[in-house]
Design a protein around this motif. Structure first.
Motif, PDB file in Angstrom:
ATOM      1  N   ARG A 220       0.830  -1.209   0.000  1.00 23.51           N
ATOM      2  CA  ARG A 220       0.000   0.000   0.000  1.00 23.51           C
ATOM      3  C   ARG A 220       0.857   1.249   0.000  1.00 23.51           C
ATOM      4  N   GLU A 221       0.341   2.290  -0.632  1.00 21.38           N
ATOM      5  CA  GLU A 221       1.043   3.562  -0.570  1.00 21.38           C
ATOM      6  C   GLU A 221       0.771   4.215   0.772  1.00 21.38           C
ATOM      7  N   VAL A 222       1.765   4.919   1.285  1.00 23.40           N
ATOM      8  CA  VAL A 222       1.602   5.626   2.558  1.00 23.40           C
ATOM      9  C   VAL A 222       0.927   6.961   2.244  1.00 23.40           C
ATOM     10  N   ASN A 223      -0.280   6.877   1.714  1.00 24.77           N
ATOM     11  CA  ASN A 223      -0.961   8.101   1.264  1.00 24.77           C
ATOM     12  C   ASN A 223      -2.267   8.310   2.013  1.00 24.77           C
ATOM     13  N   ALA A 224      -3.092   9.165   1.490  1.00 28.32           N
ATOM     14  CA  ALA A 224      -4.317   9.549   2.181  1.00 28.32           C
ATOM     15  C   ALA A 224      -5.314   8.400   2.334  1.00 28.32           C
ATOM     16  N   SER A 225      -5.063   7.284   1.655  1.00 27.52           N
ATOM     17  CA  SER A 225      -6.001   6.164   1.776  1.00 27.52           C
ATOM     18  C   SER A 225      -5.853   5.440   3.117  1.00 27.52           C
ATOM     19  N   LEU A 226      -4.779   5.709   3.824  1.00 26.72           N
ATOM     20  CA  LEU A 226      -4.595   5.061   5.131  1.00 26.72           C
ATOM     21  C   LEU A 226      -5.276   5.887   6.222  1.00 26.72           C
ATOM     22  N   SER A 227      -5.853   5.204   7.184  1.00 21.43           N
ATOM     23  CA  SER A 227      -6.476   5.924   8.296  1.00 21.43           C
ATOM     24  C   SER A 227      -5.391   6.430   9.240  1.00 21.43           C
ATOM     25  N   GLY A 228      -5.776   7.346  10.113  1.00 21.39           N
ATOM     26  CA  GLY A 228      -4.816   7.886  11.076  1.00 21.39           C
ATOM     27  C   GLY A 228      -4.194   6.800  11.938  1.00 21.39           C
ATOM     28  N   GLY A 229      -5.019   5.843  12.351  1.00 24.30           N
ATOM     29  CA  GLY A 229      -4.534   4.761  13.204  1.00 24.30           C
ATOM     30  C   GLY A 229      -3.557   3.854  12.472  1.00 24.30           C
ATOM     31  N   GLU A 230      -3.870   3.562  11.203  1.00 23.47           N
ATOM     32  CA  GLU A 230      -2.969   2.722  10.404  1.00 23.47           C
ATOM     33  C   GLU A 230      -1.614   3.414  10.225  1.00 23.47           C
ATOM     34  N   LEU A 231      -1.698   4.701   9.946  1.00 21.75           N
ATOM     35  CA  LEU A 231      -0.489   5.491   9.729  1.00 21.75           C
ATOM     36  C   LEU A 231       0.388   5.490  10.982  1.00 21.75           C
ATOM     37  N   LYS A 232      -0.268   5.618  12.107  1.00 18.61           N
ATOM     38  CA  LYS A 232       0.412   5.658  13.393  1.00 18.61           C
ATOM     39  C   LYS A 232       1.171   4.349  13.645  1.00 18.61           C
ATOM     40  N   ARG A 233       0.541   3.260  13.281  1.00 16.45           N
ATOM     41  CA  ARG A 233       1.204   1.965  13.500  1.00 16.45           C
ATOM     42  C   ARG A 233       2.359   1.757  12.538  1.00 16.45           C
ATOM     43  N   ILE A 234       2.187   2.230  11.300  1.00 19.34           N
ATOM     44  CA  ILE A 234       3.290   2.137  10.333  1.00 19.34           C
ATOM     45  C   ILE A 234       4.466   2.976  10.827  1.00 19.34           C
ATOM     46  N   GLU A 235       4.131   4.117  11.417  1.00 20.11           N
ATOM     47  CA  GLU A 235       5.165   4.988  11.988  1.00 20.11           C
ATOM     48  C   GLU A 235       5.960   4.232  13.059  1.00 20.11           C
ATOM     49  N   ILE A 236       5.254   3.521  13.898  1.00 19.68           N
ATOM     50  CA  ILE A 236       5.938   2.747  14.942  1.00 19.68           C
ATOM     51  C   ILE A 236       6.800   1.652  14.295  1.00 19.68           C
ATOM     52  N   ALA A 237       6.259   1.033  13.242  1.00 19.22           N
ATOM     53  CA  ALA A 237       7.013  -0.024  12.554  1.00 19.22           C
ATOM     54  C   ALA A 237       8.331   0.511  11.976  1.00 19.22           C
ATOM     55  N   THR A 238       8.335   1.780  11.535  1.00 19.68           N
ATOM     56  CA  THR A 238       9.591   2.327  10.982  1.00 19.68           C
ATOM     57  C   THR A 238      10.663   2.431  12.062  1.00 19.68           C
ATOM     58  N   ILE A 239      10.251   2.604  13.302  1.00 24.35           N
ATOM     59  CA  ILE A 239      11.238   2.643  14.395  1.00 24.35           C
ATOM     60  C   ILE A 239      11.723   1.221  14.704  1.00 24.35           C
ATOM     61  N   LEU A 240      10.786   0.266  14.639  1.00 27.07           N
ATOM     62  CA  LEU A 240      11.181  -1.122  14.892  1.00 27.07           C
ATOM     63  C   LEU A 240      12.201  -1.593  13.851  1.00 27.07           C
TER      64      LEU A 240
END
Ligand SMILES: Nc1ncnc2c1ncn2[C@@H]1O[C@H](COP(=O)(O)OP(=O)(O)O)[C@@H](O)[C@H]1O
Ligand SMILES: [Mg+2]
Lengths: 245, 308
Positions: free
Chosen positions: A131-151
């Motif tokens: 999936r693209e990290v674009n407007a199609s993702l919800s705020g919650g999904e984006l937040k979790r992807i953000e955490i994954a980038t730190i992992l």
């Protein structure tokens, strides 16, 4: 591992120059789980940005693992091992979740490796990896992807700015499990979380209360927590949600 | 392909992804001459009687076949105009790969103007991929002025991917499409200009039949001192739906003029337009820098993703 020596941050506002961080000194040890809490607008996000180099301090000195990083830029600090998960993650047209995780990892990690990070944050990997990290993702999904980038990065200091916001369907327990797992790293990683959540405050080694750009309180969980439970600094999102429902 | 040299092979790979002779029908044109041609049982390629160019006839009902018609120019000062006409039979379902690569190391301008016309039969499905690429460091310009005309009969679909990312100094692209009932057009254009380049891209899509639809999306990046004009126009003459989107990143001293236009001549036409021009968001750069990229690396990743 991290020393803030008399750091201040001033910015221009409509009413002239304002002091957002006011002469803060702070020492963080390795291998600790530290939570910063305090009222909205108190300067928590700003402090995190100063540590990551996103905003320049106007006064003082920052020392990270014995190195003076005061004049280092974002990239240099990141390469020294500082990780930062934004309160409001950014969207990218065209970049996929996999692209972002690969950038974070600093190498071409395999799809299955990338999927593991997504599973950790409770996202069904195969639905998200392309999936693209674009407007199609919800705020919650984006937040979790953000955490994954730190992992995906091997950081020494991991800063999370209100990671629990928008965890809607994801259990709090999961987030706490991630923090616990991150702390088991061999490199003595320290986790710095900005949060109001009682459950996160509950697992802190140390709590810092920040208000109006100053440290109001700092100490072990047992010292600080009893005083702030039930105040505006700590609230339980799950309880609030169930009350609203 | 014995006639092709290393530079031409490189160009061929850039524009058509070809390392060797493609499967299926193909026509390879190198420095103004035919370098190879093959027809198949269902796809016939014949040279035009007068003038330069080819006719491509695709039999009705042809499925899962492909046609490659790449053009490469490696001689400085060559200027050519080529007419290629595609006649696609009803119910066919094929992939067409075109593209032009110019390598100009000389001092004279090289120019290729390709005029492609597609007559697409009822319920046929076409996927069309076109890549333009320039290389070589001579003073001579690399010029490409493609004209594409698409005539879609009832119920047919055409999906077009048009890419020009590198090395073309001057381009004027014109794409015209006319759609009958239930026909569908999808366009994905990707443009990047740098240096002193200039690119003009104009689309005029006419939705004549009920149930016809068009989705034209152009993403572009203008760097250095380059200039782009994007002219996206949809006309709705029936109960149709049309969407255009023009999304551009501007950098350095680049300039972009986006001229969107919609014209509805039927009360049942539903037309939407979106256009945005802006620099790379600072927050995006910051995020990638916190992951360890330099600012320049972050920029490159953002642009690559955007143009993917
Ligand atoms: N660059 C800036 N310029 C002006 N005001 C700022 C800037 N950054 C933050 N602020 C202000 O500083 C205060 C603290 O903000 P912030 O650090 O986001 O607080 P918190 O995260 O604790 O809610 C807010 O009033 C905010 O509007
Ligand atoms: Mg904040």
């Amino acid at each position: 591992m991290l020393d803030l020596n008399h750091i201040s941050f001033q910015a221009e506002s409509e009413n002239g120059e304002i002091t957002i961080i006011n002469d803060i000194s702070l020492h963080l040890d390795s291998n600790k789980f530290i939570v910063i809490t305090g009222p909205n607008g108190g300067g928590k996000s700003t402090l995190a940005k100063l540590i990551a180099g996103i905003e320049p301090i106007t006064d003082g000195q920052i020392v990270f693992d014995g190195t003076d990083i005061t004049n280092m830029n974002i990239t240099e600090r990141a390469r020294l091992g500082i990780g930062f998960a934004f309160q409001q993650p950014v969207r990218f047209k065209g970049l996929t979740v996999l692209d972002l995780l690969r950038i974070a990892a600093g190498k071409n990690i395999s799809v299955s490796e990338a999927c593991e990070y997504l599973s950790e944050v409770g996202l069904c990997a195969k639905d998200y990896i392309r999936r693209e990290v674009n407007a199609s993702l919800s705020g919650g999904e984006l937040k979790r992807i953000e955490i994954a980038t730190i992992l995906a990065r091997d950081v020494r200091l991991a800063i999370f700015d209100e990671p629990e916001a928008g965890i809607d369907l994801w259990s709090f327990q999961n987030l706490i499990r991630i923090f616990e797992k991150m702390q088991q790293s061999e490199n003595g990683r320290t986790i710095l979380v900005i949060s109001h959540q009682e459950r996160i405050l509950n697992i802190a080694d140390e709590i810092i209360v920040l208000s109006e750009g100053k440290i109001l309180r700092q100490g072990s969980r047992d010292e600080i927590l009893p005083d702030i439970i039930g105040t505006k600094y700590a609230s339980d999102v799950c309880r609030k949600l169930s009350e609203e429902a | 392909m014995a006639k092709m040299d290393a530079i031409q092979m490189q160009l061929l790979q850039e524009v058509a992804g070809l390392h060797e002779i493609p499967e299926g029908a193909y026509n390879l044109r190198a420095n103004g001459e035919t370098a190879g041609r093959q027809s198949t049982a269902n796809i016939t390629i014949t040279p035009k009687e007068a003038g330069s160019g080819i006719d491509i006839h695709i039999k009705e009902g042809t499925k899962h076949e492909s046609v490659h018609i790449p053009v490469v120019l490696s001689e400085s000062g060559l200027k050519e105009t080529v007419y290629n006409d595609f006649y696609v039979g009803d119910d066919a379902d094929v992939l067409i790969v075109a593209g032009c690569g110019i390598d100009n190391c000389g001092t004279q301008d090289s120019e290729h103007d390709g005029i492609h016309r597609f007559f697409v039969g009822k319920h046929a499905k076409i996927k069309y991929v076109e890549k333009h690429y320039g290389s070589g460091n001579g003073d001579g310009k690399r010029i490409l002025n493609p004209v594409t005309e698409v005539y879609l009969d009832e119920g047919s679909t055409m999906e077009m991917e048009m890419v020009q990312i590198k090395g073309v100094d001057s381009t004027e692209r014109t794409t015209i499409a006319e759609l009958k009932a239930d026909a569908k057009l999808i366009v994905r254009e990707r443009l990047m200009t740098h240096g002193q380049q200039s690119a003009l891209s104009a689309y005029k899509v006419t939705l004549d039949g009920d149930g016809s639809s068009a989705d034209v999306v152009s993403r572009s990046v203008a760097r250095d001192r380059s200039y782009q004009k994007l002219d996206l126009c949809i006309l709705g003459n029936a109960a149709c739906s049309g969407h255009t989107e023009c999304d551009s990143i501007i950098m350095d001293e680049g300039r972009i003029l986006a001229v969107p236009s919609l014209e509805a001549n039927s009360v049942d036409a539903e037309l939407v337009h979106e256009a945005a021009i802006g620099k790379i968001a600072g927050e995006q750069l910051i995020k990638l820098m916190t992951l360890g990229l330099t600012e320049a690396e972050a920029e490159e990743q953002i642009i690559n993703g955007f143009l993917k």
